[in-house]
Motif scaffolding. Structure first.
Motif, short mmCIF file in Angstrom:
data_model
loop_
_atom_site.label_atom_id
_atom_site.label_comp_id
_atom_site.label_asym_id
_atom_site.label_seq_id
_atom_site.Cartn_x
_atom_site.Cartn_y
_atom_site.Cartn_z
N GLU A 136 0.83 -1.17 0.02
CA GLU A 136 -0.02 0.04 -0.01
C GLU A 136 0.75 1.18 -0.06
OE1 GLU A 136 -3.75 0.38 2.33
OE2 GLU A 136 -2.44 1.97 3.38
N LEU A 137 0.40 2.03 -0.79
CA LEU A 137 1.22 3.35 -0.83
C LEU A 137 0.42 4.54 -0.29
CD1 LEU A 137 3.38 5.24 -1.99
CD2 LEU A 137 2.15 5.64 -4.24
N PHE A 138 0.74 5.65 0.69
CA PHE A 138 0.16 6.78 1.10
C PHE A 138 0.90 7.83 0.45
CE2 PHE A 138 -0.62 9.82 4.40
CZ PHE A 138 -1.99 9.57 4.35
N LEU A 139 0.18 8.83 0.12
CA LEU A 139 0.67 10.13 -0.33
C LEU A 139 -0.06 11.18 0.23
CD1 LEU A 139 2.94 10.49 -2.71
CD2 LEU A 139 0.79 10.96 -4.22
N ALA A 140 0.48 12.15 0.56
CA ALA A 140 -0.41 13.26 1.23
C ALA A 140 0.54 14.58 1.15
CB ALA A 140 -0.20 13.01 2.76
N ARG A 141 -0.51 15.40 1.06
CA ARG A 141 0.00 16.92 0.89
C ARG A 141 -0.55 18.06 1.79
NH1 ARG A 141 -1.10 20.92 -4.39
NH2 ARG A 141 0.64 22.61 -3.90
N ASP A 142 0.44 19.02 2.24
CA ASP A 142 -0.22 19.71 3.50
C ASP A 142 -1.39 20.60 3.23
OD1 ASP A 142 0.48 22.59 2.44
OD2 ASP A 142 2.41 21.50 2.03
N HIS A 143 -1.82 21.11 4.37
CA HIS A 143 -3.16 21.65 4.48
C HIS A 143 -3.41 22.72 3.58
CE1 HIS A 143 -2.23 19.91 8.33
NE2 HIS A 143 -3.67 19.88 8.67
N LEU A 144 -2.47 23.69 3.28
CA LEU A 144 -2.42 24.66 2.33
C LEU A 144 -1.71 24.67 1.21
CD1 LEU A 144 -2.26 27.80 4.82
CD2 LEU A 144 -4.40 26.84 4.10
N GLY A 145 -1.06 23.63 0.69
CA GLY A 145 -0.52 23.20 -0.46
C GLY A 145 0.95 23.93 -0.62
N VAL A 146 1.51 24.14 0.55
CA VAL A 146 2.76 24.90 0.35
C VAL A 146 3.85 24.00 -0.28
CG1 VAL A 146 4.82 25.92 1.60
CG2 VAL A 146 2.48 26.41 2.37
N LYS A 147 3.85 22.88 -0.33
CA LYS A 147 4.93 21.91 -1.00
C LYS A 147 4.13 21.19 -2.07
CE LYS A 147 8.36 22.50 1.72
NZ LYS A 147 9.55 22.90 1.22
N PRO A 148 4.70 21.23 -3.19
CA PRO A 148 3.78 20.79 -4.43
C PRO A 148 3.92 19.25 -4.46
CG PRO A 148 6.19 21.33 -5.01
CD PRO A 148 5.96 21.74 -3.47
N LEU A 149 3.00 18.50 -5.24
CA LEU A 149 3.11 17.04 -5.48
C LEU A 149 1.95 16.86 -6.40
CD1 LEU A 149 4.02 14.44 -4.45
CD2 LEU A 149 2.07 14.54 -2.51
N PHE A 150 2.53 15.89 -7.34
CA PHE A 150 1.96 15.53 -8.68
C PHE A 150 2.13 14.05 -8.92
CE2 PHE A 150 3.54 19.75 -9.22
CZ PHE A 150 2.72 20.53 -9.69
N PHE A 151 0.82 13.72 -9.38
CA PHE A 151 0.91 11.85 -9.66
C PHE A 151 0.25 11.70 -10.99
CE2 PHE A 151 -2.94 12.82 -7.53
CZ PHE A 151 -3.92 11.80 -8.19
N SER A 152 0.47 10.41 -11.48
CA SER A 152 -0.31 10.07 -12.39
C SER A 152 -0.65 8.51 -12.28
CB SER A 152 0.82 10.30 -13.70
OG SER A 152 0.38 9.60 -14.78
N LEU A 153 -1.51 8.08 -13.00
CA LEU A 153 -1.99 6.56 -12.74
C LEU A 153 -2.34 6.23 -14.32
CD1 LEU A 153 -2.67 4.11 -11.23
CD2 LEU A 153 -5.01 4.93 -11.06
N ASP A 214 -3.52 0.87 -3.71
CA ASP A 214 -2.89 -0.58 -3.38
C ASP A 214 -3.50 -1.30 -4.59
OD1 ASP A 214 -5.73 -0.80 -3.09
OD2 ASP A 214 -5.77 -0.74 -0.96
N PRO A 215 -3.10 -2.60 -4.62
CA PRO A 215 -3.66 -3.48 -5.65
C PRO A 215 -5.08 -3.55 -5.84
CG PRO A 215 -1.93 -4.70 -4.49
CD PRO A 215 -2.42 -3.33 -3.68
N LYS A 216 -5.89 -3.17 -4.86
CA LYS A 216 -7.49 -3.01 -5.22
C LYS A 216 -7.73 -1.53 -5.98
CE LYS A 216 -8.34 -5.38 -0.93
NZ LYS A 216 -8.93 -5.54 0.48
N GLY A 217 -6.98 -0.62 -5.90
CA GLY A 217 -7.39 0.64 -6.64
C GLY A 217 -6.76 1.69 -6.02
#
Length: 236
Positions: A136-153, A214-217
């Protein structure tokens, strides 16, 4: 400032694709010029570029910690302002620490509280924790989005990074601006709609959101929202 990147694939062995994750991390060199680190396994490749601030030896990433026969790996960009309070509370729960860094405190917070940990964090952050045991992968970004984070599936591959150009280093992702991206550029630029990153197949994780993959989605959830309240006071 640091840079994180990762590639999760459950349907094939990607452990020999270290050149790809290294290319993704190299693009983030300006975010972390002091040191680079990688975690390589059958289904997960994680990269980190580090700007050294404190505890040069104890803060190395990706950081690995085992608990209750499960193996957790974190890559993290940010700063926790309530590190001492969290550490003290976790120590009362029986956890021990081998470093002075907020990285280990953050990882241990996730181990103990899982996704609820984000509600206890006071700081700016973008981080990923991979559970090698449960996949399982857990990915999180801070409350106001100060730190950038991008993803692709895409095509059964989950990719994430601190910046878009790191994702574009992966052979699955092309620098193509789709129809929605064109609309964003014309109608809102330089602002963007939530989840939009202009480029096709790339999503920006909005502030105060986390992802569980995770493997389920995949699950995407908002964990906090800014509340507006009227103030009925006389300023005279």
């Amino acid at each position: 400032m640091c840079g994180i990147s990762g590639w999760i694939c459950y349907w094939k062995d990607i452990s020999n694709c270290d050149d790809i994750i290294k290319n993704m991390a190299d693009v983030l060199l300006h975010r972390g010029p002091d040191e680079g680190g990688f975690y390589l396994s059958k289904n997960a490749l994680l990269g980190h570029r580090r700007l050294t601030i404190i505890d040069p030896e104890g803060w190395k990433q990706p950081m690995v910690k085992e608990h209750n026969n499960q193996k957790y790996i974190i890559v993290y960009n940010g700063e926790l302002y309530n590190t001492p309070e969290l550490k003290k509370e976790l120590q009362t729960q029986g956890y021990t620490f081998s470093s002075y860094s907020d990285t280990e405190v953050l990882l241990t917070s996730y181990i103990h509280w899982k996704e609820e940990c984000v509600k206890r964090l006071n700081g700016i952050f973008a981080f990923a924790v991979y559970n090698e045991t449960t996949k399982e992968l857990f990915l999180a970004r801070d409350h106001l989005g100060v730190k950038p984070l991008f993803f692709s599936l895409k095509n059964g591959n989950f990719l994430f990074a601190s910046e878009i150009k790191a994702l574009l280093r992966h052979p699955l992702i092309s620098p193509v601006v789709g129809k929605e991206g064109v609309y964003e550029l014309i109608g809102l630029c330089p602002a963007r709609s939530p989840f939009c990153a202009i480029f096709k197949d790339i999503i920006e994780l909005p502030p105060a959101h986390y992802v569980i993959y995770d493997p389920k989605g995949i699950t995407i959830k908002e964990y906090w929202e800014l509340k507006f309240q009227s103030i009925d006071k006389n300023v005279d």
